[in-house]
Design a protein around this motif. Structure first.
Motif, PDB file in Angstrom:
ATOM      1  N   LEU A   3       0.834  -1.192   0.000  1.00 20.92           N
ATOM      2  CA  LEU A   3       0.000   0.000   0.000  1.00 20.92           C
ATOM      3  C   LEU A   3       0.873   1.249   0.000  1.00 20.92           C
ATOM      4  CD1 LEU A   3      -2.687  -0.996   2.667  1.00 20.92           C
ATOM      5  CD2 LEU A   3      -2.755  -1.325   0.188  1.00 20.92           C
ATOM      6  N   SER A   4       0.458   2.252  -0.746  1.00 21.68           N
ATOM      7  CA  SER A   4       1.177   3.524  -0.815  1.00 21.68           C
ATOM      8  C   SER A   4       0.481   4.536   0.090  1.00 21.68           C
ATOM      9  CB  SER A   4       1.195   4.052  -2.253  1.00 21.68           C
ATOM     10  OG  SER A   4       1.730   5.365  -2.307  1.00 21.68           O
ATOM     11  N   SER A   5       1.243   5.197   0.933  1.00 22.00           N
ATOM     12  CA  SER A   5       0.696   6.240   1.801  1.00 22.00           C
ATOM     13  C   SER A   5       1.429   7.548   1.551  1.00 22.00           C
ATOM     14  CB  SER A   5       0.818   5.851   3.279  1.00 22.00           C
ATOM     15  OG  SER A   5      -0.064   4.797   3.598  1.00 22.00           O
ATOM     16  N   VAL A   6       0.678   8.642   1.623  1.00 16.41           N
ATOM     17  CA  VAL A   6       1.202   9.974   1.370  1.00 16.41           C
ATOM     18  C   VAL A   6       0.835  10.875   2.540  1.00 16.41           C
ATOM     19  CG1 VAL A   6       1.239  11.926  -0.245  1.00 16.41           C
ATOM     20  CG2 VAL A   6       0.810   9.611  -1.090  1.00 16.41           C
ATOM     21  N   VAL A   7       1.752  11.751   2.926  1.00 17.45           N
ATOM     22  CA  VAL A   7       1.447  12.782   3.915  1.00 17.45           C
ATOM     23  C   VAL A   7       1.899  14.128   3.383  1.00 17.45           C
ATOM     24  CG1 VAL A   7       1.704  11.208   5.883  1.00 17.45           C
ATOM     25  CG2 VAL A   7       3.644  12.594   5.161  1.00 17.45           C
ATOM     26  N   SER A   8       1.267  15.167   3.859  1.00 19.43           N
ATOM     27  CA  SER A   8       1.733  16.520   3.573  1.00 19.43           C
ATOM     28  C   SER A   8       2.909  16.814   4.485  1.00 19.43           C
ATOM     29  CB  SER A   8       0.612  17.533   3.813  1.00 19.43           C
ATOM     30  OG  SER A   8       1.141  18.842   3.912  1.00 19.43           O
ATOM     31  N   SER A   9       4.091  16.949   3.911  1.00 23.19           N
ATOM     32  CA  SER A   9       5.254  17.265   4.743  1.00 23.19           C
ATOM     33  C   SER A   9       5.143  18.676   5.309  1.00 23.19           C
ATOM     34  CB  SER A   9       6.551  17.100   3.949  1.00 23.19           C
ATOM     35  OG  SER A   9       6.513  17.819   2.735  1.00 23.19           O
ATOM     36  N   VAL A  10       4.364  19.531   4.644  1.00 23.33           N
ATOM     37  CA  VAL A  10       4.126  20.883   5.171  1.00 23.33           C
ATOM     38  C   VAL A  10       3.321  20.789   6.467  1.00 23.33           C
ATOM     39  CG1 VAL A  10       3.091  23.130   4.698  1.00 23.33           C
ATOM     40  CG2 VAL A  10       4.199  21.854   2.851  1.00 23.33           C
ATOM     41  N   ALA A  11       2.294  19.928   6.475  1.00 18.91           N
ATOM     42  CA  ALA A  11       1.489  19.758   7.677  1.00 18.91           C
ATOM     43  C   ALA A  11       2.324  19.174   8.813  1.00 18.91           C
ATOM     44  CB  ALA A  11       0.285  18.862   7.380  1.00 18.91           C
ATOM     45  N   VAL A  12       3.184  18.204   8.483  1.00 16.51           N
ATOM     46  CA  VAL A  12       4.057  17.608   9.498  1.00 16.51           C
ATOM     47  C   VAL A  12       5.023  18.658  10.039  1.00 16.51           C
ATOM     48  CG1 VAL A  12       5.886  15.921   9.877  1.00 16.51           C
ATOM     49  CG2 VAL A  12       3.843  15.275   8.583  1.00 16.51           C
ATOM     50  N   HIS A  13       5.630  19.432   9.145  1.00 11.90           N
ATOM     51  CA  HIS A  13       6.544  20.511   9.549  1.00 11.90           C
ATOM     52  C   HIS A  13       5.839  21.467  10.504  1.00 11.90           C
ATOM     53  CE1 HIS A  13       7.961  24.702   8.946  1.00 11.90           C
ATOM     54  NE2 HIS A  13       9.180  24.165   8.923  1.00 11.90           N
ATOM     55  N   ASN A  14       4.649  21.883  10.147  1.00 11.72           N
ATOM     56  CA  ASN A  14       3.946  22.868  10.973  1.00 11.72           C
ATOM     57  C   ASN A  14       3.549  22.300  12.332  1.00 11.72           C
ATOM     58  OD1 ASN A  14       4.237  24.680   8.914  1.00 11.72           O
ATOM     59  ND2 ASN A  14       2.121  24.569   8.210  1.00 11.72           N
ATOM     60  N   GLU A  15       3.254  21.003  12.378  1.00 14.79           N
ATOM     61  CA  GLU A  15       2.947  20.378  13.668  1.00 14.79           C
ATOM     62  C   GLU A  15       4.175  20.358  14.563  1.00 14.79           C
ATOM     63  OE1 GLU A  15       0.277  18.342  16.364  1.00 14.79           O
ATOM     64  OE2 GLU A  15       0.051  19.671  14.623  1.00 14.79           O
ATOM     65  N   VAL A  16       5.346  20.103  13.987  1.00 11.86           N
ATOM     66  CA  VAL A  16       6.583  20.155  14.770  1.00 11.86           C
ATOM     67  C   VAL A  16       6.825  21.573  15.280  1.00 11.86           C
ATOM     68  CG1 VAL A  16       9.092  19.836  14.717  1.00 11.86           C
ATOM     69  CG2 VAL A  16       7.601  18.213  13.518  1.00 11.86           C
ATOM     70  N   VAL A  17       6.604  22.567  14.420  1.00 12.46           N
ATOM     71  CA  VAL A  17       6.791  23.967  14.821  1.00 12.46           C
ATOM     72  C   VAL A  17       5.857  24.326  15.971  1.00 12.46           C
ATOM     73  CG1 VAL A  17       6.544  26.372  14.071  1.00 12.46           C
ATOM     74  CG2 VAL A  17       7.630  24.692  12.564  1.00 12.46           C
ATOM     75  N   ARG A  18       4.617  23.855  15.904  1.00 15.84           N
ATOM     76  CA  ARG A  18       3.637  24.206  16.934  1.00 15.84           C
ATOM     77  C   ARG A  18       3.909  23.507  18.259  1.00 15.84           C
ATOM     78  NH1 ARG A  18      -0.068  24.237  12.381  1.00 15.84           N
ATOM     79  NH2 ARG A  18      -0.341  21.978  12.587  1.00 15.84           N
ATOM     80  N   THR A  19       4.328  22.225  18.176  1.00 13.06           N
ATOM     81  CA  THR A  19       4.440  21.427  19.402  1.00 13.06           C
ATOM     82  C   THR A  19       5.847  21.349  19.967  1.00 13.06           C
ATOM     83  OG1 THR A  19       4.700  19.385  18.116  1.00 13.06           O
ATOM     84  CG2 THR A  19       2.453  20.040  18.724  1.00 13.06           C
ATOM     85  N   ARG A  20       6.864  21.403  19.090  1.00  8.34           N
ATOM     86  CA  ARG A  20       8.249  21.313  19.544  1.00  8.34           C
ATOM     87  C   ARG A  20       9.115  22.296  18.761  1.00  8.34           C
ATOM     88  NH1 ARG A  20      10.132  17.051  22.452  1.00  8.34           N
ATOM     89  NH2 ARG A  20      11.900  18.483  22.677  1.00  8.34           N
TER      90      ARG A  20
ATOM     91  N   THR B 136      14.416  23.339   3.910  1.00  9.09           N
ATOM     92  CA  THR B 136      14.969  24.580   3.362  1.00  9.09           C
ATOM     93  C   THR B 136      13.808  25.478   2.960  1.00  9.09           C
ATOM     94  OG1 THR B 136      15.120  23.574   1.156  1.00  9.09           O
ATOM     95  CG2 THR B 136      17.121  23.563   2.512  1.00  9.09           C
ATOM     96  N   VAL B 137      14.048  26.782   3.020  1.00 11.52           N
ATOM     97  CA  VAL B 137      13.029  27.743   2.624  1.00 11.52           C
ATOM     98  C   VAL B 137      12.960  27.792   1.109  1.00 11.52           C
ATOM     99  CG1 VAL B 137      12.306  30.157   2.715  1.00 11.52           C
ATOM    100  CG2 VAL B 137      13.360  29.085   4.721  1.00 11.52           C
ATOM    101  N   ARG B 138      11.751  27.698   0.557  1.00 21.43           N
ATOM    102  CA  ARG B 138      11.587  27.727  -0.894  1.00 21.43           C
ATOM    103  C   ARG B 138      11.573  29.160  -1.394  1.00 21.43           C
ATOM    104  NH1 ARG B 138       6.526  24.224  -2.570  1.00 21.43           N
ATOM    105  NH2 ARG B 138       7.581  24.267  -4.587  1.00 21.43           N
ATOM    106  N   PRO B 139      12.038  29.382  -2.622  1.00 23.44           N
ATOM    107  CA  PRO B 139      11.956  30.720  -3.202  1.00 23.44           C
ATOM    108  C   PRO B 139      10.514  31.207  -3.205  1.00 23.44           C
ATOM    109  CG  PRO B 139      13.334  29.302  -4.555  1.00 23.44           C
ATOM    110  CD  PRO B 139      12.693  28.419  -3.536  1.00 23.44           C
ATOM    111  N   GLY B 140      10.302  32.421  -2.726  1.00 25.36           N
ATOM    112  CA  GLY B 140       8.953  32.958  -2.663  1.00 25.36           C
ATOM    113  C   GLY B 140       8.189  32.541  -1.423  1.00 25.36           C
ATOM    114  N   GLY B 141       8.847  31.822  -0.517  1.00 31.43           N
ATOM    115  CA  GLY B 141       8.193  31.392   0.712  1.00 31.43           C
ATOM    116  C   GLY B 141       7.881  29.909   0.700  1.00 31.43           C
ATOM    117  N   GLY B 142       7.382  29.429   1.808  1.00 33.44           N
ATOM    118  CA  GLY B 142       7.098  28.010   1.940  1.00 33.44           C
ATOM    119  C   GLY B 142       8.335  27.239   2.336  1.00 33.44           C
ATOM    120  N   VAL B 143       8.178  25.929   2.440  1.00 33.50           N
ATOM    121  CA  VAL B 143       9.279  25.082   2.876  1.00 33.50           C
ATOM    122  C   VAL B 143       9.369  23.867   1.974  1.00 33.50           C
ATOM    123  CG1 VAL B 143       7.811  23.816   4.516  1.00 33.50           C
ATOM    124  CG2 VAL B 143      10.290  23.893   4.881  1.00 33.50           C
ATOM    125  N   SER B 144      10.587  23.428   1.692  1.00 33.50           N
ATOM    126  CA  SER B 144      10.845  22.197   0.961  1.00 33.50           C
ATOM    127  C   SER B 144      11.472  21.202   1.930  1.00 33.50           C
ATOM    128  CB  SER B 144      11.788  22.460  -0.213  1.00 33.50           C
ATOM    129  OG  SER B 144      12.149  21.245  -0.837  1.00 33.50           O
TER     130      SER B 144
END
Length: 330
Positions: free
Chosen positions: A179-196, A227-235
């Protein structure tokens, strides 16, 4: 360093998308006929230009497949919308119904290359610069540090591939699992920022990665996970299996307690059903993922005893205009 949450449409939760099928794109009968016609036309053109004996080599090199040679009058606009979704939307899409059951293995390669050419530019893979890779169990031992993830049937941790976009065409699924599973790495990143927030800072520091090309120093390199993406956001370039195998490097320092902690947190979040969206590949499914804003994994699988019915995917890497510059590749 204070890390801020990343903004943009690439943030989503798997729990919110399970009842939403807008990420699925079923091909119509007319679309399927266009794909078949384009595959046969590409084969005929290559045969006329290079002769029957050279046809297989030309197709394997991918040199004869482009938007111009692989014409899709009504499907091309759909693929352009897929490209827009990858670069400006959720960052993933699943096309369903590519007519693989009516194609030979070589023709499936042509179909994959032709469809992908309407989304981005093909990025060579591996030491030989192949236009695509065959993902199937070769009997390679996943415990060996130099084994690549596409060579075995074991479970894969959530990771991103080293190109803007990865595309996977399912020719045959496994007898069970895979089975293939996908997550939003942006959502994971933001959860780390919020909680830790203390651990979030570590993601922007250099980490040792393993190319798995050998045992010498050239196999190991450093880059941040985020890394910060050009124009904002995160990669986000994450792959716990390759981070952990880098520990075999003679000059690679062991993980610090804080690095171990943040990896455990990332693994817990990516495996949380709230974040993950799981897909059970069927023949003809073509998955596109933006590696900058998604992570993907695969469960272990068991193959059919008949070799002709064993799991077989085709993997392509793409450079897509508007996405971030290409990353280091292995």
């Amino acid at each position: 360093m204070a890390v801020a949450e990343a903004l943009g449409p690439g943030e989503w939760l798997g729990s919110e998308l399970r009842g939403d099928d807008t990420w699925r794109i079923p091909l119509t009968r007319a679309h399927r006929q266009e794909v078949l016609a384009a595959v046969h036309a590409a084969g005929n053109e290559a045969r006329e230009a290079h002769g029957q004996e050279a046809l297989a080599a030309v197709q394997a090199a991918g040199s004869e497949v482009s938007q111009e040679s692989f014409r899709l009058p009504t499907l091309a606009p759909v693929l352009r919308r897929v490209r827009d979704e990858l670069t400006h939307g959720r960052g993933f899409a699943l096309i369903q119904g590519v007519p693989v059951e009516e194609l030979s293995e070589r023709q499936c390669e042509t179909a994959a290359l032709g469809l992908a050419a309407h989304v981005g530019a093909i990025v060579p893979q591996g030491p030989e610069g192949a236009p695509l890779m065959h993902v199937r169990d070769t009997g390679a031992d996943p415990a060996r540090a130099r084994t690549k993830s596409y060579q075995h049937s074991g479970r894969l941790g959530y990771h991103s591939d080293p190109a803007d976009v990865v595309a996977l065409l399912c020719v045959r699924p496994a007898e069970s699992g895979g089975l293939s599973s996908v997550v939003s790495s942006v959502a994971v990143h933001n959860e780390v920022v919020r909680t830790r927030p203390d651990l979030a800072e570590l993601l922007y520091e250099p980490w040792w990665h393993d190319r798995r090309t050998g045992d010498g120093p050239d196999s190991f390199y450093t880059k941040p996970i985020c890394t910060v993406r050009p124009g904002g956001g995160v990669s986000i370039a994450y792959g716990p299996d390759y981070l952990r195998s880098a520990q075999r490097g003679a000059t690679v320092p062991p993980f610090t307690p804080a690095q171990e902690e943040v990896m455990t947190l990332l693994d817990d979040l990516t495996n949380d059903p709230r974040f993950a969206l799981t897909m059970d590949f069927r023949p003809g499914d073509l998955q596109f993922l933006n590696n900058h804003v998604t992570l993907h994994s695969r469960t272990a699988y068991a193959d059919h005893p008949d070799p002709a019915r064993r799991r077989h995917l085709l993997r392509l890497w793409l450079s897509v205009e508007g996405a971030r510059d290409r990353r280091d590749r292995n």
